[in-house]
Scaffold this motif. Structure first.
Motif, PDB file in Angstrom:
ATOM      1  N   ILE A  71       0.837  -1.211   0.000  1.00 59.23           N
ATOM      2  CA  ILE A  71       0.000   0.000   0.000  1.00 59.23           C
ATOM      3  C   ILE A  71       0.869   1.256   0.000  1.00 59.23           C
ATOM      4  CG2 ILE A  71      -1.921   1.188   1.170  1.00 59.23           C
ATOM      5  CD1 ILE A  71      -2.475  -1.473   2.672  1.00 59.23           C
ATOM      6  N   GLY A  72       2.092   1.107   0.506  1.00 60.95           N
ATOM      7  CA  GLY A  72       2.974   2.266   0.597  1.00 60.95           C
ATOM      8  C   GLY A  72       2.705   3.103   1.820  1.00 60.95           C
ATOM      9  N   VAL A  73       2.448   2.443   2.945  1.00 55.42           N
ATOM     10  CA  VAL A  73       2.234   3.164   4.204  1.00 55.42           C
ATOM     11  C   VAL A  73       3.151   2.594   5.282  1.00 55.42           C
ATOM     12  CG1 VAL A  73      -0.183   3.764   3.753  1.00 55.42           C
ATOM     13  CG2 VAL A  73       0.359   1.607   4.920  1.00 55.42           C
ATOM     14  N   LYS A  74       3.345   3.387   6.327  1.00 53.33           N
ATOM     15  CA  LYS A  74       4.079   2.900   7.496  1.00 53.33           C
ATOM     16  C   LYS A  74       3.138   2.058   8.359  1.00 53.33           C
ATOM     17  CE  LYS A  74       7.245   6.825   8.026  1.00 53.33           C
ATOM     18  NZ  LYS A  74       7.548   7.956   8.921  1.00 53.33           N
ATOM     19  N   ALA A  75       3.704   1.413   9.363  1.00 54.29           N
ATOM     20  CA  ALA A  75       2.889   0.587  10.258  1.00 54.29           C
ATOM     21  C   ALA A  75       1.848   1.443  10.983  1.00 54.29           C
ATOM     22  CB  ALA A  75       3.776  -0.109  11.280  1.00 54.29           C
ATOM     23  N   HIS A  76       0.673   0.904  11.132  1.00 54.12           N
ATOM     24  CA  HIS A  76      -0.406   1.505  11.914  1.00 54.12           C
ATOM     25  C   HIS A  76      -0.950   0.436  12.862  1.00 54.12           C
ATOM     26  CE1 HIS A  76      -0.273   4.539   8.784  1.00 54.12           C
ATOM     27  NE2 HIS A  76      -1.142   5.276   9.439  1.00 54.12           N
ATOM     28  N   TYR A  77      -1.478   0.897  13.971  1.00 57.66           N
ATOM     29  CA  TYR A  77      -2.140  -0.017  14.903  1.00 57.66           C
ATOM     30  C   TYR A  77      -3.538   0.508  15.206  1.00 57.66           C
ATOM     31  CZ  TYR A  77       2.278  -2.424  15.711  1.00 57.66           C
ATOM     32  OH  TYR A  77       3.418  -3.148  15.536  1.00 57.66           O
ATOM     33  N   ALA A  78      -4.479  -0.390  15.360  1.00 57.50           N
ATOM     34  CA  ALA A  78      -5.832  -0.028  15.773  1.00 57.50           C
ATOM     35  C   ALA A  78      -6.171  -0.862  16.996  1.00 57.50           C
ATOM     36  CB  ALA A  78      -6.826  -0.308  14.651  1.00 57.50           C
ATOM     37  N   ILE A  79      -6.676  -0.195  18.025  1.00 61.57           N
ATOM     38  CA  ILE A  79      -7.111  -0.912  19.217  1.00 61.57           C
ATOM     39  C   ILE A  79      -8.637  -0.917  19.222  1.00 61.57           C
ATOM     40  CG2 ILE A  79      -6.996  -1.113  21.726  1.00 61.57           C
ATOM     41  CD1 ILE A  79      -4.380   0.491  21.634  1.00 61.57           C
ATOM     42  N   GLU A  80      -9.161  -2.125  19.249  1.00 57.90           N
ATOM     43  CA  GLU A  80     -10.615  -2.314  19.199  1.00 57.90           C
ATOM     44  C   GLU A  80     -11.123  -2.667  20.600  1.00 57.90           C
ATOM     45  OE1 GLU A  80     -11.581  -5.806  16.986  1.00 57.90           O
ATOM     46  OE2 GLU A  80     -13.729  -5.654  17.422  1.00 57.90           O
ATOM     47  N   PHE A  81     -12.146  -1.943  21.043  1.00 55.58           N
ATOM     48  CA  PHE A  81     -12.755  -2.198  22.351  1.00 55.58           C
ATOM     49  C   PHE A  81     -14.141  -2.774  22.131  1.00 55.58           C
ATOM     50  CE2 PHE A  81      -9.565   1.053  22.923  1.00 55.58           C
ATOM     51  CZ  PHE A  81      -8.908   0.643  24.078  1.00 55.58           C
ATOM     52  N   LEU A  82     -14.365  -3.966  22.660  1.00 54.32           N
ATOM     53  CA  LEU A  82     -15.660  -4.634  22.473  1.00 54.32           C
ATOM     54  C   LEU A  82     -16.626  -4.245  23.594  1.00 54.32           C
ATOM     55  CD1 LEU A  82     -13.309  -6.503  21.107  1.00 54.32           C
ATOM     56  CD2 LEU A  82     -15.201  -8.071  20.791  1.00 54.32           C
ATOM     57  N   GLU A  83     -17.856  -4.663  23.449  1.00 55.26           N
ATOM     58  CA  GLU A  83     -18.923  -4.208  24.356  1.00 55.26           C
ATOM     59  C   GLU A  83     -18.651  -4.502  25.835  1.00 55.26           C
ATOM     60  OE1 GLU A  83     -22.852  -4.640  21.622  1.00 55.26           O
ATOM     61  OE2 GLU A  83     -21.112  -5.859  21.188  1.00 55.26           O
ATOM     62  N   ARG A  84     -17.986  -5.618  26.085  1.00 49.75           N
ATOM     63  CA  ARG A  84     -17.688  -6.008  27.470  1.00 49.75           C
ATOM     64  C   ARG A  84     -16.860  -4.959  28.213  1.00 49.75           C
ATOM     65  NH1 ARG A  84     -14.494 -11.464  29.007  1.00 49.75           N
ATOM     66  NH2 ARG A  84     -14.146 -10.674  31.112  1.00 49.75           N
ATOM     67  N   PHE A  85     -16.039  -4.223  27.474  1.00 54.36           N
ATOM     68  CA  PHE A  85     -15.174  -3.183  28.040  1.00 54.36           C
ATOM     69  C   PHE A  85     -15.978  -2.135  28.812  1.00 54.36           C
ATOM     70  CE2 PHE A  85     -13.023   0.944  27.637  1.00 54.36           C
ATOM     71  CZ  PHE A  85     -11.755   0.652  28.123  1.00 54.36           C
ATOM     72  N   GLU A  86     -17.158  -1.793  28.292  1.00 52.37           N
ATOM     73  CA  GLU A  86     -17.981  -0.723  28.884  1.00 52.37           C
ATOM     74  C   GLU A  86     -18.457  -1.074  30.291  1.00 52.37           C
ATOM     75  OE1 GLU A  86     -18.009   1.983  27.099  1.00 52.37           O
ATOM     76  OE2 GLU A  86     -17.200   0.961  25.346  1.00 52.37           O
ATOM     77  N   ARG A  87     -18.526  -2.347  30.587  1.00 54.15           N
ATOM     78  CA  ARG A  87     -19.056  -2.776  31.882  1.00 54.15           C
ATOM     79  C   ARG A  87     -17.979  -2.892  32.966  1.00 54.15           C
ATOM     80  NH1 ARG A  87     -21.995  -6.065  28.185  1.00 54.15           N
ATOM     81  NH2 ARG A  87     -20.787  -7.931  28.658  1.00 54.15           N
ATOM     82  N   MET A  88     -16.740  -2.535  32.630  1.00 58.67           N
ATOM     83  CA  MET A  88     -15.645  -2.631  33.604  1.00 58.67           C
ATOM     84  C   MET A  88     -15.473  -1.292  34.314  1.00 58.67           C
ATOM     85  SD  MET A  88     -12.921  -4.551  31.160  1.00 58.67           S
ATOM     86  CE  MET A  88     -12.086  -5.636  32.286  1.00 58.67           C
ATOM     87  N   ASN A  89     -14.861  -1.340  35.511  1.00 59.22           N
ATOM     88  CA  ASN A  89     -14.595  -0.064  36.187  1.00 59.22           C
ATOM     89  C   ASN A  89     -13.366   0.602  35.562  1.00 59.22           C
ATOM     90  OD1 ASN A  89     -12.146  -0.760  37.568  1.00 59.22           O
ATOM     91  ND2 ASN A  89     -13.344  -1.838  39.114  1.00 59.22           N
ATOM     92  N   LYS A  90     -13.145   1.868  35.942  1.00 59.57           N
ATOM     93  CA  LYS A  90     -12.140   2.672  35.253  1.00 59.57           C
ATOM     94  C   LYS A  90     -10.727   2.093  35.369  1.00 59.57           C
ATOM     95  CE  LYS A  90     -11.416   7.466  34.027  1.00 59.57           C
ATOM     96  NZ  LYS A  90      -9.957   7.651  34.116  1.00 59.57           N
TER      97      LYS A  90
END
Ligand code: ZN
Length: 126
Positions: free
Chosen positions: A58-77
């Motif tokens: 593609i001609g791009v540098k490395a990228h990272y994406a962090i995906e947060f699923l629904e379960r994450f919302e139910r955790m404390n801070k």
């Protein structure tokens, strides 16, 4: 699956990377998303990247994406912060499109980093 850019999590992730002095992380190439509609209920978050060959293709540098699923919302801070730290620790020093594995990204190391982050936030630098 539906993905939505998560500006609030992006800000928290950037703050954590800054406080923990993760200088190898090119913050402008890490993006946080919330996902919904996944059939996996077990997973809280996951880190994605593009491999070296696709970067070249593609001609791009490395990228990272962090995906947060629904379960994450139910955790404390604090637990959420630990999840963010966990995902950031998967990003290797090279920032090259690979991952660090769970021998390094383990509960013990995440705890150490989280304690450091919590202390830094309280303004206690030791
Ligand atoms: Zn992991």
């Amino acid at each position: 699956m539906k993905y939505e850019y998560a500006e609030d999590l992006q800000n928290r992730m950037e703050e954590i990377a800054k406080f923990l002095e993760m200088e190898h992380i090119a913050i402008e190439r890490v993006k946080c998303f919330r996902s919904s509609g996944s059939s996996t209920k077990r997973i809280i978050a996951r880190c994605h990247t593009i491999g070296k060959l696709m970067q070249k293709a593609i001609g791009v540098k490395a990228h990272y994406a962090i995906e947060f699923l629904e379960r994450f919302e139910r955790m404390n801070k604090d637990e959420q912060d630990k999840v963010i730290i966990h995902e950031l620790m998967h990003i290797p020093k090279t920032f090259g499109g690979g991952f660090r594995q769970h021998d390094f990204v383990c509960d013990r190391n995440v705890e150490i980093m989280h304690r450091k982050f919590a202390n830094m936030k309280r303004g206690r630098f030791f």
